[in-house]
Design a protein around this motif. Sequence first.
Motif, PDB file in Angstrom:
ATOM      1  N   THR A 125      11.970  69.489  31.361  1.00  0.00           N
ATOM      2  CA  THR A 125      11.228  70.735  31.184  1.00  0.00           C
ATOM      3  C   THR A 125      10.561  71.145  32.490  1.00  0.00           C
ATOM      4  O   THR A 125      10.563  72.326  32.864  1.00  0.00           O
ATOM      5  N   ARG A 126       9.994  70.178  33.197  1.00  0.00           N
ATOM      6  CA  ARG A 126       9.379  70.480  34.496  1.00  0.00           C
ATOM      7  C   ARG A 126      10.430  70.995  35.479  1.00  0.00           C
ATOM      8  O   ARG A 126      10.175  71.933  36.240  1.00  0.00           O
ATOM      9  N   LEU A 127      11.597  70.362  35.472  1.00  0.00           N
ATOM     10  CA  LEU A 127      12.680  70.818  36.353  1.00  0.00           C
ATOM     11  C   LEU A 127      13.093  72.240  36.019  1.00  0.00           C
ATOM     12  O   LEU A 127      13.350  73.050  36.907  1.00  0.00           O
ATOM     13  N   ALA A 128      13.171  72.556  34.740  1.00  0.00           N
ATOM     14  CA  ALA A 128      13.544  73.910  34.317  1.00  0.00           C
ATOM     15  C   ALA A 128      12.532  74.932  34.828  1.00  0.00           C
ATOM     16  O   ALA A 128      12.886  76.078  35.105  1.00  0.00           O
ATOM     17  N   GLY A 129      11.291  74.514  34.976  1.00  0.00           N
ATOM     18  CA  GLY A 129      10.247  75.384  35.493  1.00  0.00           C
ATOM     19  C   GLY A 129      10.180  75.413  37.010  1.00  0.00           C
ATOM     20  O   GLY A 129       9.283  76.015  37.583  1.00  0.00           O
ATOM     21  N   GLY A 130      11.104  74.721  37.663  1.00  0.00           N
ATOM     22  CA  GLY A 130      11.149  74.717  39.118  1.00  0.00           C
ATOM     23  C   GLY A 130      10.315  73.635  39.778  1.00  0.00           C
ATOM     24  O   GLY A 130      10.204  73.579  40.993  1.00  0.00           O
ATOM     25  N   GLU A 131       9.734  72.751  38.983  1.00  0.00           N
ATOM     26  CA  GLU A 131       8.911  71.680  39.521  1.00  0.00           C
ATOM     27  C   GLU A 131       9.777  70.448  39.774  1.00  0.00           C
ATOM     28  O   GLU A 131      10.430  69.951  38.865  1.00  0.00           O
ATOM     29  N   PRO A 132       9.808  69.935  41.011  1.00  0.00           N
ATOM     30  CA  PRO A 132      10.592  68.713  41.261  1.00  0.00           C
ATOM     31  C   PRO A 132       9.992  67.531  40.514  1.00  0.00           C
ATOM     32  O   PRO A 132       8.776  67.440  40.354  1.00  0.00           O
ATOM     33  N   TRP A 133      10.835  66.649  40.054  1.00  0.00           N
ATOM     34  CA  TRP A 133      10.353  65.520  39.268  1.00  0.00           C
ATOM     35  C   TRP A 133      11.309  64.348  39.431  1.00  0.00           C
ATOM     36  O   TRP A 133      12.506  64.526  39.566  1.00  0.00           O
ATOM     37  N   ILE A 134      10.774  63.161  39.384  1.00  0.00           N
ATOM     38  CA  ILE A 134      11.578  61.942  39.485  1.00  0.00           C
ATOM     39  C   ILE A 134      11.294  61.081  38.268  1.00  0.00           C
ATOM     40  O   ILE A 134      10.147  60.951  37.845  1.00  0.00           O
ATOM     41  N   VAL A 135      12.348  60.477  37.730  1.00  0.00           N
ATOM     42  CA  VAL A 135      12.212  59.508  36.647  1.00  0.00           C
ATOM     43  C   VAL A 135      12.767  58.186  37.174  1.00  0.00           C
ATOM     44  O   VAL A 135      13.912  58.125  37.601  1.00  0.00           O
ATOM     45  N   ALA A 136      11.946  57.153  37.171  1.00  0.00           N
ATOM     46  CA  ALA A 136      12.377  55.824  37.588  1.00  0.00           C
ATOM     47  C   ALA A 136      12.588  54.970  36.344  1.00  0.00           C
ATOM     48  O   ALA A 136      11.733  54.942  35.458  1.00  0.00           O
ATOM     49  N   VAL A 137      13.731  54.294  36.292  1.00  0.00           N
ATOM     50  CA  VAL A 137      14.040  53.415  35.164  1.00  0.00           C
ATOM     51  C   VAL A 137      14.224  52.010  35.732  1.00  0.00           C
ATOM     52  O   VAL A 137      15.094  51.791  36.573  1.00  0.00           O
ATOM     53  N   ALA A 138      13.401  51.088  35.280  1.00  0.00           N
ATOM     54  CA  ALA A 138      13.462  49.723  35.779  1.00  0.00           C
ATOM     55  C   ALA A 138      13.202  48.760  34.629  1.00  0.00           C
ATOM     56  O   ALA A 138      12.560  49.120  33.640  1.00  0.00           O
ATOM     57  N   GLY A 139      13.700  47.546  34.762  1.00  0.00           N
ATOM     58  CA  GLY A 139      13.447  46.542  33.738  1.00  0.00           C
ATOM     59  C   GLY A 139      14.439  45.401  33.810  1.00  0.00           C
ATOM     60  O   GLY A 139      15.342  45.391  34.639  1.00  0.00           O
ATOM     61  N   GLU A 140      14.231  44.458  32.935  1.00  0.00           N
ATOM     62  CA  GLU A 140      15.080  43.274  32.872  1.00  0.00           C
ATOM     63  C   GLU A 140      16.497  43.645  32.421  1.00  0.00           C
ATOM     64  O   GLU A 140      16.686  44.647  31.717  1.00  0.00           O
ATOM     65  N   PRO A 141      17.478  42.812  32.787  1.00  0.00           N
ATOM     66  CA  PRO A 141      18.847  43.059  32.337  1.00  0.00           C
ATOM     67  C   PRO A 141      18.931  43.067  30.808  1.00  0.00           C
ATOM     68  O   PRO A 141      18.274  42.280  30.129  1.00  0.00           O
ATOM     69  N   GLY A 142      19.725  44.002  30.288  1.00  0.00           N
ATOM     70  CA  GLY A 142      20.007  44.011  28.860  1.00  0.00           C
ATOM     71  C   GLY A 142      19.030  44.760  27.985  1.00  0.00           C
ATOM     72  O   GLY A 142      19.156  44.737  26.759  1.00  0.00           O
TER      73      GLY A 142
END
Length: 103
Positions: A29-46
Amino acid sequence: MAEPAHERMRMNVLVGRARELGVIEGALTRLAGGEPWIVAVAGEPGIGKSRLLLELAHRAGTRDYLVLGGRAAEFEREMPFGLIVEALNDYLGSLEASLFRAR
């Protein structure tokens, strides 16, 4: 038109990720409004990181965003922008050469 790889691999239901899906929807939604945004996905395997990223790709694709993907082995994590270079190489390699000619 061929179905994108992220759609072929996506399962129908993502269970138990309401909070994470809320973050994804908020970022899109932020991207649709022109706001740059990053999503980081991290965690243990599986724990479902890849599946969550497939869902992100699907939701971005339904909004007509360009979805690029890249993968890196653990020893490649320290290469600056390695995933971005891989994703762009694959994408740019799929385009017609005429797009790159000087005008």
